[in-house]
Design an enzyme around this catalytic site. Structure first.
Site, PDB file in Angstrom:
ATOM      1  N   SER A   1       0.859  -1.192   0.000  1.00 17.04           N
ATOM      2  CA  SER A   1       0.000   0.000   0.000  1.00 17.04           C
ATOM      3  C   SER A   1       0.888   1.233   0.000  1.00 17.04           C
ATOM      4  O   SER A   1       1.630   1.478   0.962  1.00 17.04           O
ATOM      5  CB  SER A   1      -0.896   0.015   1.236  1.00 17.04           C
ATOM      6  OG  SER A   1      -1.524   1.278   1.342  1.00 17.04           O
TER       7      SER A   1
ATOM      8  N   HIS B   1      -1.577  -1.328  -4.046  1.00 14.54           N
ATOM      9  CA  HIS B   1      -2.804  -0.853  -3.404  1.00 14.54           C
ATOM     10  C   HIS B   1      -2.705   0.670  -3.246  1.00 14.54           C
ATOM     11  O   HIS B   1      -1.754   1.175  -2.663  1.00 14.54           O
ATOM     12  CB  HIS B   1      -2.929  -1.537  -2.040  1.00 14.54           C
ATOM     13  CG  HIS B   1      -4.186  -1.250  -1.307  1.00 14.54           C
ATOM     14  ND1 HIS B   1      -5.346  -1.964  -1.501  1.00 14.54           N
ATOM     15  CD2 HIS B   1      -4.484  -0.317  -0.367  1.00 14.54           C
ATOM     16  CE1 HIS B   1      -6.301  -1.499  -0.709  1.00 14.54           C
ATOM     17  NE2 HIS B   1      -5.803  -0.492  -0.009  1.00 14.54           N
TER      18      HIS B   1
ATOM     19  N   ASP C   1      -4.529   4.015  -1.907  1.00 14.35           N
ATOM     20  CA  ASP C   1      -5.565   4.491  -0.981  1.00 14.35           C
ATOM     21  C   ASP C   1      -6.006   5.906  -1.332  1.00 14.35           C
ATOM     22  O   ASP C   1      -5.251   6.860  -1.177  1.00 14.35           O
ATOM     23  CB  ASP C   1      -5.033   4.467   0.453  1.00 14.35           C
ATOM     24  CG  ASP C   1      -5.003   3.057   1.017  1.00 14.35           C
ATOM     25  OD1 ASP C   1      -6.030   2.361   0.907  1.00 14.35           O
ATOM     26  OD2 ASP C   1      -3.956   2.660   1.554  1.00 14.35           O
TER      27      ASP C   1
ATOM     28  N   MET D   1      -8.444   8.889  -0.441  1.00 13.72           N
ATOM     29  CA  MET D   1      -9.265   9.406   0.673  1.00 13.72           C
ATOM     30  C   MET D   1      -9.634  10.852   0.378  1.00 13.72           C
ATOM     31  O   MET D   1      -8.789  11.634  -0.078  1.00 13.72           O
ATOM     32  CB  MET D   1      -8.475   9.346   1.982  1.00 13.72           C
ATOM     33  CG  MET D   1      -7.899   7.973   2.289  1.00 13.72           C
ATOM     34  SD  MET D   1      -7.125   7.931   3.912  1.00 13.72           S
ATOM     35  CE  MET D   1      -6.312   6.316   3.864  1.00 13.72           C
TER      36      MET D   1
ATOM     37  N   HIS E   1      -8.437   1.763  -3.806  1.00 17.19           N
ATOM     38  CA  HIS E   1      -9.378   1.643  -2.683  1.00 17.19           C
ATOM     39  C   HIS E   1      -9.979   3.023  -2.444  1.00 17.19           C
ATOM     40  O   HIS E   1      -9.299   3.921  -1.953  1.00 17.19           O
ATOM     41  CB  HIS E   1      -8.586   1.120  -1.467  1.00 17.19           C
ATOM     42  CG  HIS E   1      -9.365   1.050  -0.205  1.00 17.19           C
ATOM     43  ND1 HIS E   1      -8.764   0.862   1.020  1.00 17.19           N
ATOM     44  CD2 HIS E   1     -10.703   1.144   0.039  1.00 17.19           C
ATOM     45  CE1 HIS E   1      -9.692   0.841   1.954  1.00 17.19           C
ATOM     46  NE2 HIS E   1     -10.874   1.018   1.393  1.00 17.19           N
TER      47      HIS E   1
ATOM     48  N   MET F   1     -11.941   5.505  -0.613  1.00 16.94           N
ATOM     49  CA  MET F   1     -12.548   5.930   0.654  1.00 16.94           C
ATOM     50  C   MET F   1     -13.061   7.345   0.442  1.00 16.94           C
ATOM     51  O   MET F   1     -12.488   8.323   0.931  1.00 16.94           O
ATOM     52  CB  MET F   1     -11.496   5.851   1.768  1.00 16.94           C
ATOM     53  CG  MET F   1     -11.144   4.423   2.165  1.00 16.94           C
ATOM     54  SD  MET F   1      -9.556   4.292   3.009  1.00 16.94           S
ATOM     55  CE  MET F   1      -8.464   4.179   1.597  1.00 16.94           C
TER      56      MET F   1
ATOM     57  N   MET G   1     -11.712  -4.932   5.639  1.00 17.41           N
ATOM     58  CA  MET G   1     -10.855  -3.998   6.378  1.00 17.41           C
ATOM     59  C   MET G   1     -10.554  -4.580   7.762  1.00 17.41           C
ATOM     60  O   MET G   1     -11.458  -4.982   8.494  1.00 17.41           O
ATOM     61  CB  MET G   1     -11.536  -2.634   6.552  1.00 17.41           C
ATOM     62  CG  MET G   1     -11.654  -1.805   5.288  1.00 17.41           C
ATOM     63  SD  MET G   1     -10.102  -1.541   4.393  1.00 17.41           S
ATOM     64  CE  MET G   1      -9.111  -0.663   5.620  1.00 17.41           C
TER      65      MET G   1
ATOM     66  N   GLY H   1      -8.528   5.129   7.097  1.00 18.84           N
ATOM     67  CA  GLY H   1      -8.150   6.524   7.305  1.00 18.84           C
ATOM     68  C   GLY H   1      -6.647   6.737   7.378  1.00 18.84           C
ATOM     69  O   GLY H   1      -6.133   7.699   6.825  1.00 18.84           O
TER      70      GLY H   1
ATOM     71  N   GLY I   1      -2.530   4.709   7.801  1.00 15.67           N
ATOM     72  CA  GLY I   1      -1.677   3.539   7.891  1.00 15.67           C
ATOM     73  C   GLY I   1      -1.180   3.392   9.321  1.00 15.67           C
ATOM     74  O   GLY I   1      -1.356   4.289  10.153  1.00 15.67           O
ATOM     75  N   GLY I   2      -0.568   2.254   9.596  1.00 20.03           N
ATOM     76  CA  GLY I   2       0.112   2.065  10.869  1.00 20.03           C
ATOM     77  C   GLY I   2      -0.780   1.759  12.059  1.00 20.03           C
ATOM     78  O   GLY I   2      -0.338   1.847  13.208  1.00 20.03           O
TER      79      GLY I   2
ATOM     80  N   ASP J   1      -6.868  -5.689   4.616  1.00 22.30           N
ATOM     81  CA  ASP J   1      -6.170  -4.402   4.583  1.00 22.30           C
ATOM     82  C   ASP J   1      -6.178  -3.760   5.965  1.00 22.30           C
ATOM     83  O   ASP J   1      -7.242  -3.437   6.490  1.00 22.30           O
ATOM     84  CB  ASP J   1      -6.911  -3.500   3.567  1.00 22.30           C
ATOM     85  CG  ASP J   1      -6.280  -2.125   3.401  1.00 22.30           C
ATOM     86  OD1 ASP J   1      -5.156  -1.909   3.890  1.00 22.30           O
ATOM     87  OD2 ASP J   1      -6.931  -1.275   2.764  1.00 22.30           O
ATOM     88  N   GLY J   2      -4.966  -3.591   6.511  1.00 21.10           N
ATOM     89  CA  GLY J   2      -4.826  -2.886   7.773  1.00 21.10           C
ATOM     90  C   GLY J   2      -4.092  -3.710   8.813  1.00 21.10           C
ATOM     91  O   GLY J   2      -4.551  -4.782   9.201  1.00 21.10           O
ATOM     92  N   GLY J   3      -2.924  -3.218   9.231  1.00 23.00           N
ATOM     93  CA  GLY J   3      -2.180  -3.879  10.298  1.00 23.00           C
ATOM     94  C   GLY J   3      -1.554  -5.201   9.910  1.00 23.00           C
ATOM     95  O   GLY J   3      -1.232  -6.022  10.768  1.00 23.00           O
TER      96      GLY J   3
ATOM     97  N   GLY K   1       1.092  -1.712   4.230  1.00 21.76           N
ATOM     98  CA  GLY K   1       1.645  -0.382   3.994  1.00 21.76           C
ATOM     99  C   GLY K   1       2.869  -0.128   4.841  1.00 21.76           C
ATOM    100  O   GLY K   1       4.008  -0.245   4.374  1.00 21.76           O
TER     101      GLY K   1
HETATM  102  C1  DX5 Z   1      -6.121   2.376   5.709  1.00 21.14           C
HETATM  103  C2  DX5 Z   1      -5.766   1.978   4.310  1.00 21.14           C
HETATM  104  C3  DX5 Z   1      -4.728   0.935   4.227  1.00 21.14           C
HETATM  105  C4  DX5 Z   1      -3.382   1.333   4.794  1.00 21.14           C
HETATM  106  C5  DX5 Z   1      -2.822   0.135   5.484  1.00 21.14           C
HETATM  107  O1  DX5 Z   1      -7.195   3.248   5.653  1.00 21.14           O
HETATM  108  O2  DX5 Z   1      -6.921   1.492   3.619  1.00 21.14           O
HETATM  109  O3  DX5 Z   1      -4.562   0.457   2.895  1.00 21.14           O
HETATM  110  O4  DX5 Z   1      -2.468   1.766   3.828  1.00 21.14           O
HETATM  111  O5  DX5 Z   1      -1.691   0.511   6.167  1.00 21.14           O
HETATM  112  P1  DX5 Z   1      -0.980  -0.468   7.205  1.00 21.14           P
HETATM  113  O6  DX5 Z   1      -0.570  -1.688   6.437  1.00 21.14           O
HETATM  114  O7  DX5 Z   1       0.150   0.345   7.709  1.00 21.14           O
HETATM  115  O8  DX5 Z   1      -1.995  -0.794   8.271  1.00 21.14           O
HETATM  116 ZN    ZN Z   2      -6.602   0.546   1.656  1.00 18.09          ZN
END
Ligand code: DX5
Ligand code: ZN
Length: 221
Positions: free
Chosen positions: A9, A33, A35, A37, A66, A68, A136, A141, A143-144, A174-176, A196
């Site tokens: 990501s 990927h 993102d 937003m 993706h 958002m 999700m 919103g 990363g991290g 996606d996420g963590g 990400g």
């Molecule tokens: C969060 C995004 C993710 C994000 C994931 O809103 O949709 O794609 O980049 O980041 P990590 O892998 O750091 O959780």
């Molecule tokens: Zn995403």
């Protein structure tokens, strides 16, 4: 049967050096990927079609966007023109069918995504119409954030529904996602791992992507 892909990501990449960042992870990236937003659907504001067009000129990787955003319908044409291969829209916005139709008409793949608090029943009626189901594992919103393990129950339900009906739908999470969390996601039946910060914030992003893949699917490594 899982297809076993890793999708870096770019949200956690250095945007000032985006082309180099992408090229560095490309050997271990099955797709990218992206993102998007809008500052409304989620508070954060990131990137849009011009950046996708710049990426398209720099890489042949599949660009998975993706969205958002509150009103994806007005953006689908611009993403298609920019070279996006697929767009993923949120079920929380309501009936996704008009968006699916527009994505198909514009030659893009169709993805549907649900947030951690959204029930899996909301997406099951659409499985025959989509290419990708994104689950999700953080609230979208940023990363991290920390992985929410409870969403794996939804992955299991979706995996069974897809396999029972023999549908060609991939499941993405996606996420963590990291070396630590990837094995449980793979075990639940995920096909595509988005990561990400675990990739782009690592000292060696290419090796980090390789390690996530190996942790998730040790026999395939
Ligand atoms: C969060 C995004 C993710 C994000 C994931 O809103 O949709 O794609 O980049 O980041 P990590 O892998 O750091 O959780
Ligand atoms: Zn995403």
């Amino acid at each position: 049967m899982s297809t076993r892909k890793v999708a870096p990501s770019i949200l956690s990449a250095d945007f000032a050096r985006l082309g180099e960042e992408v090229e560095r992870v490309a050997p271990e990236a099955d797709l990218l990927h992206v993102d998007v937003m809008d500052g409304h659907f989620v508070p954060n504001l990131t990137i849009g079609p011009p950046v996708v067009a710049a990426l398209r000129a720099r890489t042949d990787l599949f660009l998975d966007c993706h969205l958002m955003v509150d009103n994806p319908g007005v953006l689908l044409g611009d993403f298609a023109d920019a070279g996006a291969n697929r767009c993923i829209v949120h079920i929380e916005l309501g009936d996704p069918r008009p968006l699916f139709a527009e994505m198909r008409e514009r030659g893009m793949g169709v993805g549907l995504v649900l947030n951690p608090d959204t029930a899996v029943d909301t997406v099951l009626p659409y499985l025959e119409e989509i290419d990708l189901l994104l689950v999700m594992s953080v609230n979208p919103g940023w990363g991290g954030q920390a992985f929410i393990p409870e969403v794996l129950d939804k992955v299991r339900v979706a995996r069974k529904a897809i396999d029972d009906a023999r549908l060609p739908v991939e499941i993405e999470i996606d996420g963590g996602i990291s070396e630590t969390t990837a094995p449980s996601a793979a075990e639940a039946g995920v096909d595509i791992l988005v990561a990400g910060s675990a990739i782009f914030r690592a000292d060696d992003p290419l090796d980090a992507a390789r390690r996530i893949r190996a942790a998730a699917w040790p026999t395939a490594a």
